[in-house]
Write a protein that holds these residues in place. Sequence first.
Motif, PDB file in Angstrom:
ATOM      1  N   PHE A  48       0.760  -1.210  -0.120  1.00 38.64           N
ATOM      2  CA  PHE A  48      -0.055   0.143   0.052  1.00 38.64           C
ATOM      3  C   PHE A  48       0.728   1.438  -0.050  1.00 38.64           C
ATOM      4  N   LYS A  49       2.202   1.159   0.513  1.00 40.51           N
ATOM      5  CA  LYS A  49       2.999   2.464   0.468  1.00 40.51           C
ATOM      6  C   LYS A  49       3.345   2.650  -0.748  1.00 40.51           C
ATOM      7  N   GLU A  50       3.750   1.485  -1.714  1.00 40.54           N
ATOM      8  CA  GLU A  50       4.138   1.769  -3.002  1.00 40.54           C
ATOM      9  C   GLU A  50       3.003   1.927  -3.929  1.00 40.54           C
ATOM     10  N   SER A  87      14.031  -2.952  10.506  1.00 45.30           N
ATOM     11  CA  SER A  87      14.099  -1.707   9.430  1.00 45.30           C
ATOM     12  C   SER A  87      13.234  -1.861   8.450  1.00 45.30           C
ATOM     13  N   TYR A  88      12.808  -0.712   8.179  1.00 42.87           N
ATOM     14  CA  TYR A  88      11.965  -0.688   6.709  1.00 42.87           C
ATOM     15  C   TYR A  88      12.814  -0.825   5.499  1.00 42.87           C
ATOM     16  N   GLU A  89      13.900  -0.069   5.711  1.00 45.11           N
ATOM     17  CA  GLU A  89      14.977  -0.263   4.384  1.00 45.11           C
ATOM     18  C   GLU A  89      16.142  -0.865   4.998  1.00 45.11           C
ATOM     19  N   PRO A 105      18.417   1.018  10.422  1.00 45.42           N
ATOM     20  CA  PRO A 105      17.669   0.605  11.474  1.00 45.42           C
ATOM     21  C   PRO A 105      16.693   1.416  12.075  1.00 45.42           C
ATOM     22  N   VAL A 106      15.409   1.016  12.423  1.00 40.60           N
ATOM     23  CA  VAL A 106      14.447   1.914  13.082  1.00 40.60           C
ATOM     24  C   VAL A 106      14.347   1.562  14.521  1.00 40.60           C
ATOM     25  N   LEU A 107      14.380   0.266  14.867  1.00 41.70           N
ATOM     26  CA  LEU A 107      14.181  -0.258  16.166  1.00 41.70           C
ATOM     27  C   LEU A 107      15.612  -1.221  16.559  1.00 41.70           C
ATOM     28  N   HIS A 153      11.104  11.237  21.302  1.00 42.27           N
ATOM     29  CA  HIS A 153      11.047  12.305  20.250  1.00 42.27           C
ATOM     30  C   HIS A 153      10.343  11.789  18.992  1.00 42.27           C
ATOM     31  N   THR A 154      10.203  12.476  18.230  1.00 44.34           N
ATOM     32  CA  THR A 154       9.410  12.316  16.787  1.00 44.34           C
ATOM     33  C   THR A 154      10.374  11.407  15.918  1.00 44.34           C
ATOM     34  N   GLY A 155       9.887  10.334  15.292  1.00 45.56           N
ATOM     35  CA  GLY A 155      10.760   9.629  14.557  1.00 45.56           C
ATOM     36  C   GLY A 155      11.533   8.465  14.993  1.00 45.56           C
ATOM     37  N   CYS A 156      11.308   8.554  16.616  1.00 41.24           N
ATOM     38  CA  CYS A 156      12.226   7.656  17.142  1.00 41.24           C
ATOM     39  C   CYS A 156      11.789   6.024  17.366  1.00 41.24           C
ATOM     40  N   GLY A 157      10.621   5.763  16.601  1.00 44.49           N
ATOM     41  CA  GLY A 157      10.134   4.593  16.312  1.00 44.49           C
ATOM     42  C   GLY A 157       8.885   4.064  17.181  1.00 44.49           C
ATOM     43  N   LYS A 158       8.370   4.819  17.795  1.00 42.19           N
ATOM     44  CA  LYS A 158       7.094   4.722  18.536  1.00 42.19           C
ATOM     45  C   LYS A 158       5.875   3.843  17.745  1.00 42.19           C
ATOM     46  N   THR A 159       5.620   4.485  16.639  1.00 45.70           N
ATOM     47  CA  THR A 159       4.372   3.956  15.746  1.00 45.70           C
ATOM     48  C   THR A 159       5.023   2.737  15.067  1.00 45.70           C
ATOM     49  N   THR A 160       6.228   2.479  14.847  1.00 44.67           N
ATOM     50  CA  THR A 160       6.995   1.449  14.343  1.00 44.67           C
ATOM     51  C   THR A 160       6.678   0.239  15.156  1.00 44.67           C
ATOM     52  N   LEU A 161       6.829   0.346  16.493  1.00 41.72           N
ATOM     53  CA  LEU A 161       6.893  -0.680  17.572  1.00 41.72           C
ATOM     54  C   LEU A 161       5.225  -1.047  17.509  1.00 41.72           C
ATOM     55  N   ALA A 162       4.437   0.005  17.445  1.00 41.85           N
ATOM     56  CA  ALA A 162       2.945  -0.478  17.585  1.00 41.85           C
ATOM     57  C   ALA A 162       2.697  -1.442  16.337  1.00 41.85           C
ATOM     58  N   ARG A 163       3.087  -1.019  15.117  1.00 40.33           N
ATOM     59  CA  ARG A 163       2.764  -1.862  13.830  1.00 40.33           C
ATOM     60  C   ARG A 163       3.273  -3.299  14.213  1.00 40.33           C
ATOM     61  N   LEU A 164       4.558  -3.206  14.822  1.00 39.15           N
ATOM     62  CA  LEU A 164       4.899  -4.651  14.846  1.00 39.15           C
ATOM     63  C   LEU A 164       4.209  -5.608  15.973  1.00 39.15           C
TER      64      LEU A 164
HETATM   65  N1  LIG Z   1       6.532   3.141   6.246  1.00 41.26           N
HETATM   66  C1  LIG Z   1       7.620   3.455   6.202  1.00 41.26           C
HETATM   67  N2  LIG Z   1       8.697   3.207   5.253  1.00 41.26           N
HETATM   68  C2  LIG Z   1       9.972   3.569   5.546  1.00 41.26           C
HETATM   69  N3  LIG Z   1      10.460   4.328   6.558  1.00 41.26           N
HETATM   70  C3  LIG Z   1       9.398   4.535   7.533  1.00 41.26           C
HETATM   71  C4  LIG Z   1       8.002   4.382   7.399  1.00 41.26           C
HETATM   72  N4  LIG Z   1       7.333   4.687   8.504  1.00 41.26           N
HETATM   73  C5  LIG Z   1       8.269   5.523   9.418  1.00 41.26           C
HETATM   74  N5  LIG Z   1       9.453   5.450   8.675  1.00 41.26           N
HETATM   75  C6  LIG Z   1      10.716   5.777   9.377  1.00 41.26           C
HETATM   76  O1  LIG Z   1      10.809   5.036  10.534  1.00 41.26           O
HETATM   77  C7  LIG Z   1      11.349   6.162  11.609  1.00 41.26           C
HETATM   78  C8  LIG Z   1      10.591   5.815  12.695  1.00 41.26           C
HETATM   79  O2  LIG Z   1       9.157   6.167  12.304  1.00 41.26           O
HETATM   80  P1  LIG Z   1       7.894   6.226  13.403  1.00 41.26           P
HETATM   81  O3  LIG Z   1       6.661   6.694  12.484  1.00 41.26           O
HETATM   82  O4  LIG Z   1       7.913   4.794  14.025  1.00 41.26           O
HETATM   83  O5  LIG Z   1       8.282   7.107  14.508  1.00 41.26           O
HETATM   84  P2  LIG Z   1       7.507   7.784  15.812  1.00 41.26           P
HETATM   85  O6  LIG Z   1       8.306   7.766  16.871  1.00 41.26           O
HETATM   86  O7  LIG Z   1       6.082   7.270  15.624  1.00 41.26           O
HETATM   87  O8  LIG Z   1       7.279   9.542  15.338  1.00 41.26           O
HETATM   88  P3  LIG Z   1       6.062  10.234  15.575  1.00 41.26           P
HETATM   89  O9  LIG Z   1       6.135  10.703  17.088  1.00 41.26           O
HETATM   90  O10 LIG Z   1       6.454  11.691  14.837  1.00 41.26           O
HETATM   91  O11 LIG Z   1       4.828   9.507  15.129  1.00 41.26           O
HETATM   92  C9  LIG Z   1      11.344   7.486  10.967  1.00 41.26           C
HETATM   93  O12 LIG Z   1      12.594   7.737  10.548  1.00 41.26           O
HETATM   94  C10 LIG Z   1      10.425   7.477   9.836  1.00 41.26           C
HETATM   95  O13 LIG Z   1      11.049   8.195   8.791  1.00 41.26           O
END
Ligand SMILES: Nc1ncnc2c1ncn2[C@@H]1O[C@H](COP(=O)(O)OP(=O)(O)OP(=O)(O)O)[C@@H](O)[C@H]1O
Length: 581
Positions: free
Chosen positions: A112-114, A348-350, A354-356, A374-385
Amino acid sequence: MKLSIKKYGALLAKYMKNSKLSLFLLALILGGSIGLQLVNPMLISFFIDGIGANKPMNDLIKAAVLFIIAAFTQQLLAIASTYLSQNIGWRTTNTLRRDMVKHCLSLDMNYFKEHPSGELVERIDGDVTALFNFFSKLFISFANNVLLMVGIILVLAFKSPLIGLAFTLFLVLAFSILGRTQKDAVDNFGKDREITTKFYGFLGEHLDCTEEIKVNGAGSYCLERFMELLRKWLPIRLKAHLSGYKIWITLSGLFGMGDIMIFALGGYLWYKGNITLGLVYLMINYFQLLENPLDQLREQLMDIQKATASIIRIEELLKLTSSIKDDGTASLGEEEELSLSFEEVSFSYEKEIPVLQNITFDLGAGKVLGILGHTGCGKTTLARLVVRFYEPDSGNIYLNGKKQQDILLKDIRKSIAYVTQEVQLFHASVRDNITFFNPGIPDELIISTICRMGLKDWYENLKEGLDTVLVPGGGMSSGEAQLLTLVRVFLRNPRLIILDEASARLDPVTERFLENALSTLIEGRACIIIAHRLSTVQRADNILILDKGRMLEYGQREELLKNKNSRLNELLSFGIEEVLV
Ligand SMILES: Nc1ncnc2c1ncn2[C@@H]1O[C@H](COP(=O)(O)OP(=O)(O)OP(=O)(O)O)[C@@H](O)[C@H]1O
C-alpha cells in the motif's frame, strides 16, 4: 504480449463455473440467431423468385409469414442474449473484483505504501472492467461470428461456387488489411491504459491530501502537475482514437469496394442468365450481413488483446504474496487476558537503516505501558510490529507466551485494537462508522457506549441519531472524532489496546472527557499508550523511553520517578508536552 490458451481456459473455468447453464443457453441462443440470420434472406430470395416464376399465392404467403415469425424471434433472441451475457459478465467480473480486493487486503503494508489508492482503483476496477466482454460472451460470440461467415460462404457456394469463391477472397483480403491496421491500434490503446492508470494514481493521491494542499497553498503547483499529466495524455488518447477511426475508415472502404464487386458480379451473372434475381438479392443481403461479424470479429480480436493485457496485470497482482505469512495455528483463545513481550526485537523498513534496535520489554495482562520519545524515534513502528503489520528482522514478539508467528493472524487482529492518531471516518451513518458495518451490534449497546465515552451531548444533537450520515474529514471536532474511535474500540472488546495519543492540544473539557473515556476503556485490559500528555504518563504502570530506535530507559513508573537522575524525571521537569509534541 501473449498468453497461452491454457491460461485463458483456466481463468474462464475458474470464474465461469457457476454460470455453466447460462453459458449453454447463451450458446444456443446465439446459434439460433445465426440460423435465423441465414434463413431470413433465403426466404426473401424465395419470395422474389416465386413472384418471377408465378408460384402459387399460398406458398408466397407462407414464406412471408415465416419471414415475420423469424424476424420477431430474432428480436426476442437478441433480448435474451443481452440479458444472459450481461448477467454472466457482471457475475464473473464481480467475483473477480471480490477476489482482488480480498487479495489486496491480505498484502502487507509495503504494497500500500508503494501503490497510491487511485492506482489500486484502476487495477481493481479498470482492468476487471476490461474483462467484462471477455467473460460475458467473447468466446461464444467469436465462435458464432466465425460460424455465420462460414455459413454465408457455404450457402452461397452451394448456390454458385463462383460467388462462394468471390466472398472467400474478399474475406481473406479484408482480414489481412484489417490485421495490419489493428496492430497499431492495440499498441496505442495499451499506452492509453498505462497513462490512465497513472492519472488515477495521481488523482487518488492528491484527493487524499486535499486539506494539506489547501492549507499549504500548494493548489496551483498541484494543478500545474495535473495539467502536465493531461497534456501528456491528450496526444496518446488522440492517437489511440485516431487509430480506432482508421480501422473504421478501412472497413468502410473495404465494404464500399466489396459492394461494387458484388453488384458487378451479381449483375453480370444475372445478365448472362446464370443466376436468378432472388440469388442476386441473397448475395447483396449476405454481403451486408458480413459487415457486422467482420467488424465484431475485429473488435473481439482487439478485446482479446486488451483482455490479455489486463489478465497479465491481474495475474501479477494476484501472484504477489504478503511477506507476513499467515501459517500459524495457535489460538489466543476467547476469554484469556493478554500479555505481550518483546525480546531483543530489531526492525528496519529499508536495509541498513535500523528503525528499532534490541527492544525488550514485558507488558503484563491488564497493565499499562507508556511509550515516550522524540518524533521519529520508532514509537509507531513498535505499535505496527505488535499488530504484525511488519515482521521483526530479528528477535521475537510473544503474546501470552506464544510466538507471534505461530498465532493465527485473525486472532491477533481480533484481540488487539490499534488506535492511530489519524481518525478515519467513512461516508456512512454514525452506526456504520462505529461498528465498521457489522450489523450484529444492537443500537442500544452502541448508544450506551457513546454516552459512556462522553459523547452524550454530541449524540443528542444528531438530527437522525445513529442514522445520521458522517462525512470523511468533516462534521466532527478532532476531540469528538477521537472519542468516537474509543467507542469503536470499546465495542470491539479487544484484550490489548494500543493508543497513539493525538498530540494536538485539546480544550480542558474535551481532555477531561477523553481521560474519563480512556479510564473506562483500558480497565482490565493490557494497554500501550504512545503518550503525549502528562496525565497519560501518570496512568502507566511501566514506562519505555525510546531514542533513535533504542531503549533509553525502561522500568516501573514509580521506580523511575523515585530516581532523581532518571530520564523520565528529566522529561517531566521540562514538561513532557513541550519536549515531545
Ligand atoms: N512506512 C515506512 N517506510 C519507511 N520508513 C518509515 C516508514 N514509517 C516510518 N518510517 C521511518 O521510521 C522512523 C520511525 O518512524 P515512526 O513513525 O515509528 O516514529 P514515531 O516515533 O512514531 O514518530 P512520531 O512521534 O512523529 O509519530 C522514521 O525515521 C521514519 O521516517
